[in-house]
Scaffold this motif. Sequence first.
Motif, PDB file in Angstrom:
ATOM      1  N   ALA A   1      13.408 -82.978 -21.471  1.00  0.00           N
ATOM      2  CA  ALA A   1      12.267 -83.899 -21.089  1.00  0.00           C
ATOM      3  C   ALA A   1      11.552 -83.386 -20.235  1.00  0.00           C
ATOM      4  O   ALA A   1      10.225 -83.732 -19.984  1.00  0.00           O
ATOM      5  CB  ALA A   1      12.856 -85.440 -20.976  1.00  0.00           C
ATOM      6  N   ALA A   2      12.060 -82.787 -19.014  1.00  0.00           N
ATOM      7  CA  ALA A   2      11.455 -82.158 -17.822  1.00  0.00           C
ATOM      8  C   ALA A   2      10.857 -80.833 -18.066  1.00  0.00           C
ATOM      9  O   ALA A   2      10.718 -80.233 -17.119  1.00  0.00           O
ATOM     10  CB  ALA A   2      12.208 -82.594 -16.770  1.00  0.00           C
TER      11      ALA A   2
ATOM     12  N   ASP B   1       1.951 -81.927 -15.666  1.00  0.00           N
ATOM     13  CA  ASP B   1       2.320 -83.208 -15.381  1.00  0.00           C
ATOM     14  C   ASP B   1       3.467 -83.178 -14.157  1.00  0.00           C
ATOM     15  O   ASP B   1       4.249 -82.329 -14.334  1.00  0.00           O
ATOM     16  CB  ASP B   1       3.073 -83.481 -16.798  1.00  0.00           C
ATOM     17  CG  ASP B   1       3.791 -84.933 -16.618  1.00  0.00           C
ATOM     18  OD1 ASP B   1       4.133 -85.467 -15.733  1.00  0.00           O
ATOM     19  OD2 ASP B   1       3.866 -85.361 -17.969  1.00  0.00           O
TER      20      ASP B   1
ATOM     21  N   PRO C   1      14.773 -80.837  -6.750  1.00  0.00           N
ATOM     22  CA  PRO C   1      14.042 -81.169  -7.816  1.00  0.00           C
ATOM     23  C   PRO C   1      12.514 -81.103  -7.610  1.00  0.00           C
ATOM     24  O   PRO C   1      11.626 -81.118  -8.385  1.00  0.00           O
ATOM     25  CB  PRO C   1      14.221 -82.820  -7.952  1.00  0.00           C
ATOM     26  CG  PRO C   1      14.809 -82.949  -6.409  1.00  0.00           C
ATOM     27  CD  PRO C   1      15.678 -81.608  -6.077  1.00  0.00           C
TER      28      PRO C   1
ATOM     29  N   GLY D   1      18.060 -81.918 -12.907  1.00  0.00           N
ATOM     30  CA  GLY D   1      17.972 -82.368 -11.633  1.00  0.00           C
ATOM     31  C   GLY D   1      19.167 -81.812 -10.740  1.00  0.00           C
ATOM     32  O   GLY D   1      19.342 -82.113  -9.884  1.00  0.00           O
TER      33      GLY D   1
ATOM     34  N   ALA E   1      16.084 -78.975 -15.423  1.00  0.00           N
ATOM     35  CA  ALA E   1      15.223 -79.926 -15.992  1.00  0.00           C
ATOM     36  C   ALA E   1      16.116 -81.430 -15.519  1.00  0.00           C
ATOM     37  O   ALA E   1      15.520 -82.427 -15.542  1.00  0.00           O
ATOM     38  CB  ALA E   1      14.840 -79.802 -17.415  1.00  0.00           C
TER      39      ALA E   1
ATOM     40  N   ALA F   1       5.969 -84.805 -13.568  1.00  0.00           N
ATOM     41  CA  ALA F   1       7.293 -85.110 -14.229  1.00  0.00           C
ATOM     42  C   ALA F   1       7.995 -83.809 -14.845  1.00  0.00           C
ATOM     43  O   ALA F   1       9.434 -83.519 -15.102  1.00  0.00           O
ATOM     44  CB  ALA F   1       7.481 -86.198 -15.188  1.00  0.00           C
ATOM     45  N   ILE F   2       7.159 -82.540 -15.089  1.00  0.00           N
ATOM     46  CA  ILE F   2       7.538 -81.394 -15.483  1.00  0.00           C
ATOM     47  C   ILE F   2       8.189 -80.352 -14.331  1.00  0.00           C
ATOM     48  O   ILE F   2       7.403 -80.034 -13.560  1.00  0.00           O
ATOM     49  CB  ILE F   2       6.437 -80.599 -16.267  1.00  0.00           C
ATOM     50  CG1 ILE F   2       6.132 -81.701 -17.641  1.00  0.00           C
ATOM     51  CG2 ILE F   2       7.320 -79.237 -16.995  1.00  0.00           C
ATOM     52  CD1 ILE F   2       7.420 -81.975 -18.514  1.00  0.00           C
ATOM     53  N   ARG F   3       9.365 -79.969 -14.729  1.00  0.00           N
ATOM     54  CA  ARG F   3       9.890 -79.020 -13.477  1.00  0.00           C
ATOM     55  C   ARG F   3      10.197 -77.597 -14.113  1.00  0.00           C
ATOM     56  O   ARG F   3      10.156 -76.831 -12.958  1.00  0.00           O
ATOM     57  CB  ARG F   3      11.348 -79.541 -13.266  1.00  0.00           C
ATOM     58  CG  ARG F   3      11.396 -80.702 -12.758  1.00  0.00           C
ATOM     59  CD  ARG F   3      12.765 -81.126 -11.822  1.00  0.00           C
ATOM     60  NE  ARG F   3      13.037 -82.298 -11.504  1.00  0.00           N
ATOM     61  CZ  ARG F   3      13.838 -83.109 -12.030  1.00  0.00           C
ATOM     62  NH1 ARG F   3      14.509 -82.854 -12.915  1.00  0.00           N
ATOM     63  NH2 ARG F   3      14.035 -84.337 -11.410  1.00  0.00           N
ATOM     64  N   CYS F   4      10.011 -77.392 -15.527  1.00  0.00           N
ATOM     65  CA  CYS F   4      10.169 -76.044 -16.138  1.00  0.00           C
ATOM     66  C   CYS F   4       9.207 -75.718 -16.930  1.00  0.00           C
ATOM     67  O   CYS F   4       8.845 -76.643 -17.882  1.00  0.00           O
ATOM     68  CB  CYS F   4      11.541 -76.010 -16.563  1.00  0.00           C
ATOM     69  SG  CYS F   4      12.884 -76.259 -15.650  1.00  0.00           S
TER      70      CYS F   4
END
Length: 349
Positions: free
Chosen positions: A138-139, A17, A112, A108, A106, A19-22
């Motif tokens: 959420a991220a 996804d 990012p 920001g 996550a 939107a997922i950073r971690c």
Amino acid sequence: MILSRRPDVERFLARPDAAIRCVLLYGRDAGVVRDRANQLAGKVTERPDDPFDVALLTDRDLDADGARLESELSAQSMMGGRRLVRLRLSADKADKVVAAAVTAHAGGAFNPEAFFLIEAGELPARASALRKAAEAAAAAAAIPCYEDEPGDVARLVRETLAKDRVGLDADALAVFVARLPRERGVARQEIERLALYLGPGSGLTASAKDLEPFLGVEPEASLSEAAADAFGGRAAEAQAALRRAAAEGEGGPGAVRAIGMHLGRLRRTLTLAKRGAGLQEAAKASGVFWKQEREFLRQARSWSLEDLDRLQPEVLGADRACKQSGAPDQLIAERLALAVAGRARKLGL
């Protein structure tokens, strides 16, 4: 968020996804964690081994430089692709520091466009700040990596051998999987060694007989034999075999799994026989190796589906108990084997 269902995990690893950073990958089997991390790294960046796009850190790096993690997460990609920061933890001493970085990234606080990939061992749900942070953001995504089941191992064998254009027939696959260690990294080495033995690119599909020179004589302490002894009513032999297996590195969870697999083969055989199949034909369809067929059929004539249904909760209970932190898994497995053997004796075996 948490991703624990296999379909969800496989879908995410195939197409992360955006939107997922971690992502936190954790579990007892370091080989499974590493394999999934490699798969995900290859999806995040086109050059997962490029030092200009990827930073590979360990907890020792964090000990040496407390600001290193934030610095790497804030840095931009030098080659224009997505930056990957990959952290491998060998202990839980950096738990709170990394948890804070997960929450901040996550949210920001850093670059990012950077992807933060963490590999860790077993993390207790209530005590791990890192696990809580990854589950709450959420991220971010927390993905538990469970030990391989026999079906996972069989799939790994097939896929790895197929890359070298060799394979195993059904009997050979059952024999080889039963002999493989459960740790993913060690198992993969054995599979690669088998591919070399079969001849990469040869197109050979090996039989169980073809594997005999490679495997040698199956050790007395094999868990499959211990399970067969238990279902055959041979309590002393089953217990001794489990202890020999433990001395060779096979723990209680593997022993309980072997007993569950034997129960599953008996159940499938009896179900097929109930539908009209011959008992020998049903045993073969259930994956029973020809060398064990005679003893297996003896057991199938004594056990009933009702007997197996009554035994199933005990097997499931032992499996759950073995997976609890600090559980005496070897003792749990031996008690289960003795209980199975006791029931078999009452059935006349």
